[in-house]
Design an enzyme around this catalytic site. Structure first.
Site, short mmCIF file in Angstrom:
data_model
loop_
_atom_site.label_atom_id
_atom_site.label_comp_id
_atom_site.label_asym_id
_atom_site.label_seq_id
_atom_site.Cartn_x
_atom_site.Cartn_y
_atom_site.Cartn_z
N LYS A 1 0.87 -1.48 0.19
CA LYS A 1 -0.29 -0.43 0.11
C LYS A 1 0.90 1.54 -0.14
CE LYS A 1 -3.50 1.88 2.82
NZ LYS A 1 -4.70 1.55 3.70
N SER B 1 -9.58 1.99 2.84
CA SER B 1 -8.79 2.00 1.14
C SER B 1 -7.04 1.59 1.03
CB SER B 1 -7.96 3.60 2.58
OG SER B 1 -6.98 2.85 3.88
N SER C 1 -9.86 -1.19 7.02
CA SER C 1 -9.08 -0.79 4.97
C SER C 1 -8.02 -1.94 4.82
CB SER C 1 -8.10 0.62 4.92
OG SER C 1 -9.29 1.85 5.79
#
Length: 597
Positions: free
Chosen positions: A188, A267, A291
């Protein structure tokens, strides 16, 4: 039989108040286009408007809970399973069962680390061939655009190929580092990897002093690289990680390959997208409010949120680094490697190894039915069938439980997450006097509203957290080893509004609803795992929408959760009608690599 594990920071086992669960009707107006732009400016420049919006979001309701002052503040829900006296801390073992490959004829089969490892060992394929296959599929800046680039923010071809060559050389002499050697993974874009900029979903600005390549790789990812895993690139995320749809107008929204008309979830949206498309078996994400688990659920993958600080001590009381994976085995492999003890991290380094449960241990599922039953009919149908399998075929007992103030505590978690987000962003803002400059309109709105949270509010949120943690300790004393099970999200997916791709959007009602189950693990520091257990038909488009089932365990119970995820995998592969679903546009990386020989 109660666990003999010793803990630091374990809460008092005390039953909380008996409160009725009455779902609130949230009244946060959905904002998109010009209404979003205008609202963002109003709350940014008029504090009274921001405060009114904060109140409308019910972030102040916690102060009205009676008797809350009797509870100690829990500003950090740190509960650490301690290493036994005289025991030398060690890494978790990658046991032989994790090397097992799934049957080749399995419906909806995804490639796993074990698949790649076997191909590399048998010299049917090399890590370099896999890397050379992946780069053209994901690298931005090509004409026409790469088919799967939406999940990836940046790839560094030189770093990828150099790592792949070294891995290929190790296999050539029969000395791979581990089952992960040569296996492609993604990370990420808020997690530092040496040589890469961590954009946090923001557009690159060369004048911003914080947009510099990282000089070192964060501990959990460094452990994966030390085991031979190859970081293929950084993955797109929701800007600042501040919402859970995955919509990002600046980088483009990653595609949910199960049904492209639906958001991938956020996310860690790029991580979920990359797994659903078959490009990587493992992605590393962060989870402060679901997330890791929500994109895993929306994309039909597995996701683990570890105990707070288990992988790395972050500057957060709610956020952790955790893996998403295509298979339950890969989730366990990633977890065990990335949580190796760090002697330079006094909190993370003091964690005792999570121990797999005894085969003879009693299996208990706790369900708060009033809460569980708030999911949509399609999700309830799928998850109830899965729970019936756990009880009828695997010997689990279901017990009814209740949890006090779940509605109020979710609002408290949301406000807490925004407050931490504001602090983190402000400390990295190029102009501290105008920290919201450069953020998209959604985040200008959220950060301005979140900044209305006072220190007194944070104390009250901490007291409510203390109440919840004591109540959970009470439940685990009453039902040792119990897993609290809910749907991962109450909806199977989140339909994309086409206009949102230009400016983004803010729909607090849907955000709050889709976070209604996942927040508890973040707020209390507990570990939780999600596994796909079925599918529902979409309202629009082609393809199926995955449904995730989530289990939350006691602090330090990651291995128990991973074992449960493996059982859930057996259900979706062998017992669910039609088996696991694989998207039509799934990339057969192995076939493509072999064809290119």
């Amino acid at each position: 039989m109660a666990s003999t594990q010793r803990f630091s920071g374990y809460p008092l086992a005390k039953e909380g108040p008996k409160t009725a669960y009455v779902p609130a009707q949230d009244k946060n107006p959905p904002l998109r286009g010009w209404s979003l732009i205008i609202a963002a400016k109003l709350v940014t420049y008029f504090p009274s408007v921001a405060k009114a919006t904060w109140g409308n979001a019910k972030f102040g309701c916690v102060k009205d809970i009676p008797g809350l002052n009797e509870y100690d503040w829990r500003l950090q829900p740190i509960v650490t399973p301690l290493i036994a006296d005289g025991v030398v801390q060690s890494k978790a073992e990658i046991t032989s069962d994790l090397y097992e490959r799934q049957p080749d004829d399995l419906a909806g089969r995804f490639y796993s680390a074990a698949d790649y490892h076997e191909l590399f060992k048998s010299k049917k394929l090399t890590p370099l061939q896999v890397a050379e296959t992946l780069l053209p599929l994901i690298t931005r800046g090509q004409d026409p655009p790469a088919k799967y680039e939406s999940a990836w923010s940046v790839t560094k071809e030189d770093l990828v190929l150099a790592a792949a060559k070294k891995s290929t050389e190790r296999y050539a002499i029969g000395q791979p580092l581990s089952v992960l050697d040569g296996v492609p993974i993604g990370v990420k874009d808020d997690t530092d990897v040496e040589g890469y900029i961590s954009h946090m979903g923001r557009p690159f600005d060369p004048s911003d002093p914080f947009f510099k390549p990282a000089t070192s790789t964060i501990w959990p990812v460094a452990q994966l690289e030390a085991a031979g895993a190859i970081v293929i690139g950084k993955q797109v995320m929701h800007e600042l990680g501040s919402d859970i749809s995955g919509c990002n107008p600046r980088w483009g929204t990653p595609i949910n390959w199960n049904n492209p008309l639906y958001y991938p979830g956020g996310s860690s949206s790029g991580g979920g997208s990359a797994i659903s498309s078959g490009l990587v078996p493992i992605s590393i994400g962060t989870d402060a409010g679901g997330s890791v688990r929500i994109p895993a659920s929306f994309n039909g993958a597995y996701g683990l949120k570890p105990t707070l600080h288990r992988a790395y001590t972050m500057k957060s009381s709610i956020c952790v680094i955790g893996p998403l994976a295509a298979t339950a085995n890969d989730l366990a492999i990633a977890y065990r490697i990335m949580t190796a003890p760090n002697s330079e991290d006094p909190i993370q380094g003091s964690f005792a190894l999570s121990i797999p449960p005894s085969p003879s241990a009693k299996k208990t599922i706790g369900i708060y039915r009033d809460w569980f039953d708030q999911a949509s009919p399609g999700v309830l149908n799928v998850t109830r069938k899965a729970i019936a399998y756990f009880t009828d075929k695997l010997g689990y007992e279901v017990v009814d439980i209740s949890i006090p103030y779940v509605q109020e505590a979710q609002y408290a978690h949301s406000a807490w997450a925004l407050t931490e987000g504001i602090d983190h962003h402000n400390s990295h803002a190029m102009d501290p006097t105008r920290p919201l400059t450069g953020l998209n309109n959604c985040n200008q709105l959220l950060m301005a509203v979140g900044s209305c949270t006072s220190g007194t509010d944070m104390i009250k949120y901490g007291q409510l957290r203390g109440l919840l943690m004591e109540h959970l300790a009470f439940l685990w004393k009453k039902h040792p080893g119990m897993l609290i099970v809910t749907p991962t999200a109450p909806e199977a997916g989140w339909l994309i509004h086409p206009a949102d791709q230009a400016y983004g959007f803010s729909d607090g009602n849907i955000t709050i609803r889709n976070m209604m189950y996942i927040w508890l693990a973040n707020s209390t520091g507990c570990p939780a795992v999600t596994a796909p257990v079925g599918y529902v038909d979409p309202e629009q488009g082609e393809g199926k929408l995955p449904v995730g089932l989530m289990a939350m365990g006691e602090w330090g119970a990651e291995e128990q959760l991973l074992a449960w995820a493996k059982e859930a995998e057996t259900y979706v592969n062998d017992a669910y009608e039609g088996g696991r679903y694989r998207p039509q546009e799934w990339a057969n990386v192995v076939k493509i690599a072999k064809t290119a020989e």
